[in-house]
Design an enzyme around this catalytic site. Structure first.
Site, PDB file in Angstrom:
ATOM      1  N   HIS A   1       0.883  -1.186   0.000  1.00 24.25           N
ATOM      2  CA  HIS A   1       0.000   0.000   0.000  1.00 24.25           C
ATOM      3  C   HIS A   1       0.914   1.227   0.000  1.00 24.25           C
ATOM      4  O   HIS A   1       1.763   1.355  -0.879  1.00 24.25           O
ATOM      5  CB  HIS A   1      -0.916  -0.116   1.225  1.00 24.25           C
ATOM      6  CG  HIS A   1      -2.064   0.836   1.286  1.00 24.25           C
ATOM      7  ND1 HIS A   1      -2.427   1.645   0.252  1.00 24.25           N
ATOM      8  CD2 HIS A   1      -2.959   1.092   2.284  1.00 24.25           C
ATOM      9  CE1 HIS A   1      -3.491   2.374   0.615  1.00 24.25           C
ATOM     10  NE2 HIS A   1      -3.819   2.055   1.851  1.00 24.25           N
TER      11      HIS A   1
ATOM     12  N   HIS B   1      -2.406  -2.263  -9.776  1.00 18.44           N
ATOM     13  CA  HIS B   1      -3.413  -1.718  -8.858  1.00 18.44           C
ATOM     14  C   HIS B   1      -4.637  -2.620  -8.873  1.00 18.44           C
ATOM     15  O   HIS B   1      -4.982  -3.160  -9.932  1.00 18.44           O
ATOM     16  CB  HIS B   1      -3.818  -0.299  -9.285  1.00 18.44           C
ATOM     17  CG  HIS B   1      -4.477   0.460  -8.198  1.00 18.44           C
ATOM     18  ND1 HIS B   1      -5.831   0.368  -7.961  1.00 18.44           N
ATOM     19  CD2 HIS B   1      -3.970   1.277  -7.255  1.00 18.44           C
ATOM     20  CE1 HIS B   1      -6.122   1.130  -6.926  1.00 18.44           C
ATOM     21  NE2 HIS B   1      -5.015   1.685  -6.467  1.00 18.44           N
TER      22      HIS B   1
ATOM     23  N   ASP C   1       2.566   5.567  -6.667  1.00 17.41           N
ATOM     24  CA  ASP C   1       3.828   5.488  -5.925  1.00 17.41           C
ATOM     25  C   ASP C   1       5.058   5.411  -6.824  1.00 17.41           C
ATOM     26  O   ASP C   1       6.176   5.483  -6.328  1.00 17.41           O
ATOM     27  CB  ASP C   1       3.807   4.251  -5.012  1.00 17.41           C
ATOM     28  CG  ASP C   1       2.786   4.389  -3.906  1.00 17.41           C
ATOM     29  OD1 ASP C   1       2.715   5.486  -3.324  1.00 17.41           O
ATOM     30  OD2 ASP C   1       2.045   3.435  -3.641  1.00 17.41           O
TER      31      ASP C   1
HETATM   32  N1  CMC Z   1       4.882  -6.682 -10.389  1.00 18.81           N
HETATM   33  C1  CMC Z   1       4.804  -7.893 -10.979  1.00 18.81           C
HETATM   34  N2  CMC Z   1       3.658  -8.604 -11.078  1.00 18.81           N
HETATM   35  C2  CMC Z   1       2.563  -8.055 -10.554  1.00 18.81           C
HETATM   36  C3  CMC Z   1       2.561  -6.798  -9.934  1.00 18.81           C
HETATM   37  C4  CMC Z   1       3.785  -6.101  -9.858  1.00 18.81           C
HETATM   38  N3  CMC Z   1       3.858  -4.908  -9.297  1.00 18.81           N
HETATM   39  N4  CMC Z   1       1.319  -6.509  -9.488  1.00 18.81           N
HETATM   40  C5  CMC Z   1       0.555  -7.544  -9.836  1.00 18.81           C
HETATM   41  N5  CMC Z   1       1.301  -8.486 -10.471  1.00 18.81           N
HETATM   42  C6  CMC Z   1       0.828  -9.752 -11.059  1.00 18.81           C
HETATM   43  C7  CMC Z   1       0.610 -10.799 -10.000  1.00 18.81           C
HETATM   44  O1  CMC Z   1       1.767 -11.577  -9.783  1.00 18.81           O
HETATM   45  C8  CMC Z   1      -0.532 -11.581 -10.584  1.00 18.81           C
HETATM   46  O2  CMC Z   1      -0.020 -12.412 -11.579  1.00 18.81           O
HETATM   47  P1  CMC Z   1      -0.630 -13.903 -11.816  1.00 18.81           P
HETATM   48  O3  CMC Z   1      -2.012 -13.644 -12.327  1.00 18.81           O
HETATM   49  O4  CMC Z   1       0.290 -14.562 -12.795  1.00 18.81           O
HETATM   50  O5  CMC Z   1      -0.604 -14.570 -10.464  1.00 18.81           O
HETATM   51  C9  CMC Z   1      -1.372 -10.528 -11.286  1.00 18.81           C
HETATM   52  O6  CMC Z   1      -0.446  -9.480 -11.642  1.00 18.81           O
HETATM   53  C10 CMC Z   1      -2.494  -9.936 -10.425  1.00 18.81           C
HETATM   54  O7  CMC Z   1      -1.912  -9.482  -9.224  1.00 18.81           O
HETATM   55  P2  CMC Z   1      -2.629  -9.490  -7.817  1.00 18.81           P
HETATM   56  O8  CMC Z   1      -1.590  -9.584  -6.738  1.00 18.81           O
HETATM   57  O9  CMC Z   1      -3.727 -10.486  -7.810  1.00 18.81           O
HETATM   58  O10 CMC Z   1      -3.277  -8.063  -7.818  1.00 18.81           O
HETATM   59  P3  CMC Z   1      -3.931  -7.356  -6.572  1.00 18.81           P
HETATM   60  O11 CMC Z   1      -5.026  -6.545  -7.089  1.00 18.81           O
HETATM   61  O12 CMC Z   1      -4.208  -8.308  -5.489  1.00 18.81           O
HETATM   62  O13 CMC Z   1      -2.722  -6.414  -6.038  1.00 18.81           O
HETATM   63  C11 CMC Z   1      -1.248  -4.615  -5.802  1.00 18.81           C
HETATM   64  C12 CMC Z   1      -2.632  -5.075  -6.293  1.00 18.81           C
HETATM   65  C13 CMC Z   1      -1.161  -3.096  -5.856  1.00 18.81           C
HETATM   66  C14 CMC Z   1      -1.064  -5.044  -4.337  1.00 18.81           C
HETATM   67  C15 CMC Z   1      -0.152  -5.255  -6.698  1.00 18.81           C
HETATM   68  O14 CMC Z   1      -0.306  -4.824  -8.026  1.00 18.81           O
HETATM   69  C16 CMC Z   1       1.260  -4.987  -6.206  1.00 18.81           C
HETATM   70  O15 CMC Z   1       1.772  -5.734  -5.347  1.00 18.81           O
HETATM   71  N6  CMC Z   1       1.919  -3.901  -6.708  1.00 18.81           N
HETATM   72  C17 CMC Z   1       3.235  -3.530  -6.201  1.00 18.81           C
HETATM   73  C18 CMC Z   1       3.090  -2.736  -4.935  1.00 18.81           C
HETATM   74  C19 CMC Z   1       2.574  -1.346  -5.181  1.00 18.81           C
HETATM   75  O16 CMC Z   1       3.038  -0.652  -6.066  1.00 18.81           O
HETATM   76  N7  CMC Z   1       1.606  -0.924  -4.352  1.00 18.81           N
HETATM   77  C20 CMC Z   1       1.014   0.420  -4.439  1.00 18.81           C
HETATM   78  C21 CMC Z   1      -0.416   0.347  -4.864  1.00 18.81           C
HETATM   79  S1  CMC Z   1      -1.103   1.926  -5.375  1.00 18.81           S
HETATM   80  C22 CMC Z   1      -1.064   2.989  -4.037  1.00 18.81           C
HETATM   81  C23 CMC Z   1      -1.519   2.455  -2.754  1.00 18.81           C
HETATM   82  O17 CMC Z   1      -2.556   1.810  -2.635  1.00 18.81           O
HETATM   83  O18 CMC Z   1      -0.838   2.695  -1.781  1.00 18.81           O
END
Ligand code: CMC
Length: 429
Positions: free
Chosen positions: A268, A307, A363
């Site tokens: 987050h 996201h 971010d």
């Molecule tokens: N890098 C590589 N792969 C990713 C990423 C990433 N940053 N984000 C998602 N994926 C992949 C993930 O591995 C999954 O792949 P598969 O379908 O093969 O298993 C797919 O994309 C869907 O990901 P998810 O984890 O199910 O997505 P989510 O909606 O649960 O998570 C998230 C959203 C923001 C936690 C995630 O995208 C992430 O970890 N991003 C990196 C951390 C980040 O930048 N966070 C800030 C978010 S925006 C501001 C805030 O809220 O603070």
């Protein structure tokens, strides 16, 4: 005309149920009538990360994740970033409308005159170890504020609520700046009421021996825009924590401390700090392909990308990328910018990221700006918490006044052992 209902057939019993659809949503409680027998509990829905569950009705923030649209109380984020300022946006989020001139003046006056806190709070800050993370300091001191304002427990008194809004929004920058100055061993700087909200924040962070601190106008405005962009984002993890903890009816300081804890995590708000760590580890543009390969192999994530809601470019990231150039004209370019731009270019052309619709989020570029302003990495997430406080409070009040409000208490699917008898220690295998 088609009926706004959903017909469900339970193949276990052959019975059919008609469930109303409102705003594209069915009520999970309507599923409970679907039973196989009179004493059956009824069907529940399973949604571990609440990915397809609307947990409330809200009138504050709208996101269209497919189109990359973000509105606060109906106003597009781009217009607010261009024409408004953070204090006005905070008022808009809390009261639903932009303030009139007199409302704005009174609001600004109230925030300005609540920036100082009780001197004993300083003792908490003094007590932390030299390497304490400012987010840890912030969440504990915000929690501690509840003990200084016991009347904040009167959460159903609108005047008391308003007072806590002023206090929390006003004191967050002071707490943040004092936490920072403690970690670097600098004397605390008290608020300067002549300055704007962000100008005063810069004063408390950076003033040295000069009699009067004069914030750089470009930097002051850039921080103000960043604060606008971070002010609210509907039902994200920390807002959900604010509403969920708030539903047991504690004072707003305690609920805000919980929201800060949720924001702290690297998935987050903590991501802005992690992006900079990641860019430093990559080190140079030629190392990017190797790094991307590791991410695609599941060895870590591309921080600042992806996201839950946006499946298009985060509109906040677009604005941040623009202001980065203005800030770098004053501060000099952040050497990590080149790596970030190249990383974005390569990722956006890569099938892995295209298929999963992963774009830069808020971010990805914010930390580069903060770093070029001379702000240390550890304060980045605190800079997210300061403006998000107005969003948290708006969402908290909306939750309190919702006639459907009840304590948040999800269900579970129990997969543990069946009932069994206690075994004394000498008989255990
Ligand atoms: N890098 C590589 N792969 C990713 C990423 C990433 N940053 N984000 C998602 N994926 C992949 C993930 O591995 C999954 O792949 P598969 O379908 O093969 O298993 C797919 O994309 C869907 O990901 P998810 O984890 O199910 O997505 P989510 O909606 O649960 O998570 C998230 C959203 C923001 C936690 C995630 O995208 C992430 O970890 N991003 C990196 C951390 C980040 O930048 N966070 C800030 C978010 S925006 C501001 C805030 O809220 O603070």
């Amino acid at each position: 005309m088609a009926k706004e209902t959903l017909t469900i057939t339970d193949n276990r019993t052959g019975k059919t149920y008609e469930i109303p659809i409102n705003s594209g949503t069915i009520r999970a409680m309507d599923l409970r009538q679907i039973k196989i027998s009179e004493d059956d509990f009824g069907i529940m829905s399973y949604d571990p990360a609440l990915g397809n569950t609307a947990s409330c009705n809200s009138r504050i923030t709208f996101i269209d994740g497919e189109k990359g649209i973000l509105l606060y109380r109906g106003y597009p984020i781009e217009q607010l970033a261009e024409k408004s300022n953070y204090l006005e946006v905070a008022y808009l989020l809390l009261y639903g409308e932009l303030p009139s001139k007199s409302q704005y003046d009174a609001w600004g006056h109230n925030i300005t005159h609540h920036t100082i806190f009780h001197e004993n709070i300083k003792k908490f800050i003094d007590g932390f170890r030299y390497d304490a993370h400012p987010m840890g300091m912030l969440l504990s001191t915000v929690g501690a504020l509840s003990t200084f304002y016991p009347e904040a427990k009167n959460i159903f008194d609108p005047d008391s609520r308003k007072k806590q809004f002023h206090r929390l929004i006003a004191k967050m920058p002071t707490l943040a700046a004092f936490s920072y100055r403690q970690t670097v061993g600098l004397p605390y700087v008290y608020p300067d009421n002549d300055l704007s909200y962000t100008g005063n924040f810069l004063n408390m962070m950076f003033k040295m021996t000069e009699l009067k601190y004069k914030p750089n106008r470009v930097i002051e405005r850039a921080i103000d825009i960043l604060f606008i962009l971070h002010a609210d984002h509907e039902q994200n993890c920390s807002t959900n924590a604010m509403r969920s903890v708030g539903s047991s009816l504690p004072d707003p300081y305690s609920a805000t401390a919980a929201a800060i804890a949720a924001l702290y995590g690297p998935l987050h708000g903590g991501a802005n700090e992690e992006v900079l760590n990641m860019l430093s580890v990559i080190g140079s543009k030629d190392k990017i392909p190797e790094f991307i390969k590791r991410v695609k192999a599941g060895e870590g994530r591309l921080m600042g990308f992806g996201h839950r809601v946006y499946k298009a470019y985060d509109p906040r990231a677009k604005i941040i990328k623009q202001i980065a150039h203005e800030v770098f004209e004053v501060t000099g370019k952040n050497p990590l910018l080149e790596i970030a731009l190249e990383l974005e270019r390569i990722a956006l052309e890569d099938d892995y990221f295209i298929k999963r619709r992963l774009y830069p989020n808020v971010d990805f570029y914010s930390g580069l700006i903060y770093q070029s302003m001379g702000l240390p990495l550890s304060i980045f997430t605190v800079l997210f918490a300061i403006p998000r406080t107005s969003g948290w409070l708006a969402q908290w009040e909306e939750m309190l006044l919702d006639e459907e409000r009840r304590i948040v208490r999800p269900r579970q699917i129990y997969l543990g052992p069946d009932k069994r008898d206690y075994v004394s220690i000498e008989n255990r295998t």
